[in-house]
Scaffold this active site. Structure first.
Site, mmCIF file in Angstrom:
data_model
loop_
_atom_site.group_PDB
_atom_site.id
_atom_site.type_symbol
_atom_site.label_atom_id
_atom_site.label_comp_id
_atom_site.label_asym_id
_atom_site.label_seq_id
_atom_site.Cartn_x
_atom_site.Cartn_y
_atom_site.Cartn_z
ATOM 1 N N LEU A 1 0.811 -1.217 0.000
ATOM 2 C CA LEU A 1 0.000 0.000 0.000
ATOM 3 C C LEU A 1 0.850 1.276 0.000
ATOM 4 O O LEU A 1 0.358 2.360 0.282
ATOM 5 C CB LEU A 1 -0.955 -0.003 1.195
ATOM 6 C CG LEU A 1 -1.924 -1.195 1.220
ATOM 7 C CD1 LEU A 1 -2.740 -1.196 2.497
ATOM 8 C CD2 LEU A 1 -2.814 -1.194 -0.007
ATOM 9 N N CYS A 2 2.115 1.133 -0.342
ATOM 10 C CA CYS A 2 3.041 2.257 -0.360
ATOM 11 C C CYS A 2 2.915 3.015 -1.684
ATOM 12 O O CYS A 2 2.907 2.405 -2.755
ATOM 13 C CB CYS A 2 4.459 1.725 -0.177
ATOM 14 S SG CYS A 2 5.672 2.977 0.136
ATOM 15 N N HIS A 3 2.819 4.332 -1.592
ATOM 16 C CA HIS A 3 2.711 5.151 -2.805
ATOM 17 C C HIS A 3 4.035 5.180 -3.559
ATOM 18 O O HIS A 3 5.090 5.304 -2.933
ATOM 19 C CB HIS A 3 2.342 6.595 -2.443
ATOM 20 C CG HIS A 3 0.973 6.740 -1.896
ATOM 21 N ND1 HIS A 3 0.699 6.599 -0.564
ATOM 22 C CD2 HIS A 3 -0.199 7.011 -2.503
ATOM 23 C CE1 HIS A 3 -0.599 6.783 -0.356
ATOM 24 N NE2 HIS A 3 -1.171 7.032 -1.520
ATOM 25 N N MET B 1 9.341 4.779 4.445
ATOM 26 C CA MET B 1 9.393 3.390 3.973
ATOM 27 C C MET B 1 10.552 3.176 3.002
ATOM 28 O O MET B 1 11.194 2.129 3.006
ATOM 29 C CB MET B 1 8.060 2.982 3.329
ATOM 30 C CG MET B 1 6.898 2.958 4.294
ATOM 31 S SD MET B 1 7.222 2.068 5.844
ATOM 32 C CE MET B 1 7.603 0.447 5.237
ATOM 33 N N GLU B 2 10.835 4.184 2.187
ATOM 34 C CA GLU B 2 11.952 4.078 1.251
ATOM 35 C C GLU B 2 13.281 4.016 2.002
ATOM 36 O O GLU B 2 14.166 3.225 1.658
ATOM 37 C CB GLU B 2 11.933 5.252 0.269
ATOM 38 C CG GLU B 2 10.831 5.177 -0.764
ATOM 39 C CD GLU B 2 9.428 5.477 -0.252
ATOM 40 O OE1 GLU B 2 8.466 5.255 -1.006
ATOM 41 O OE2 GLU B 2 9.261 5.928 0.911
ATOM 42 N N ASP C 1 23.794 -11.640 2.925
ATOM 43 C CA ASP C 1 23.835 -12.592 1.816
ATOM 44 C C ASP C 1 25.264 -12.839 1.337
ATOM 45 O O ASP C 1 25.650 -13.980 1.099
ATOM 46 C CB ASP C 1 22.978 -12.088 0.659
ATOM 47 C CG ASP C 1 22.980 -13.047 -0.517
ATOM 48 O OD1 ASP C 1 22.667 -14.245 -0.310
ATOM 49 O OD2 ASP C 1 23.307 -12.619 -1.637
#
Length: 159
Positions: free
Chosen positions: A76-78, A114-115, A129
């Site tokens: 739901l992130c723009h 969020m970014e 990793d």
């Protein structure tokens, strides 16, 4: 609780928040993370001795790429027009850790927390990793937003 969550409507359905009525402002977010590792893994990274290449440079690039992919990963992130993304990785002597700081900027109607979190996460995951074959006990810790600027809620700062 559903009436207090912006991504849940009154019927309990997931919704993308309508930001069309919000003003465009300069938005900045800084997120941090830490990767704890063995002394041997720390030395391998510090001495550029990893056979896969420069762990910090590759993780830096991965973090930047991760920020750009945030709306593909968070449902739901723009999607935002990022104007700047920086990811800094620093070896921490005495702790055997890599500290990651991701900074994202935009001018828009919603924030870039969020970014920044995605950038820091992807950089940390890349360190993990690349080094997991030599250190299965690594830990990714302390993922958090440490600064947010812009928008109606103003500035937030923590450590």
């Amino acid at each position: 609780m559903a009436d207090k969550l912006s991504h849940i409507d009154a019927g309990g359905n997931a919704v993308m928040v309508d930001i069309s009525g919000k003003a465009d402002t300069t938005r900045i977010a800084i997120a941090k993370a830490r990767v704890l590792m063995s002394a041997e893994t720390y030395a391998l990274i510090a001495n550029h001795g990893h056979k896969k290449g420069d762990v910090l440079a590759i993780a830096q690039l991965a973090g930047i790429m991760g920020a750009k992919k945030t709306p593909d990963l968070i449902p739901l992130c723009h999607p935002l027009p990022l104007t700047s993304v920086t990811v800094d990785l620093e070896l921490v002597d005495g702790v055997d850790a890599v500290d990651i700081t991701a900074t994202c900027k935009t001018t828009g109607k919603t924030g870039v927390e969020m970014e920044a979190l995605t950038a820091a996460s992807v950089a940390a995951l890349t360190v993990f990793d690349m080094c997991k074959a030599v250190d299965k006990g690594m830990q990714i810790t302390d993922l958090r937003v440490t600064r947010k600027e812009g928008g109606k809620s103003g500035t937030f700062v923590t450590d």
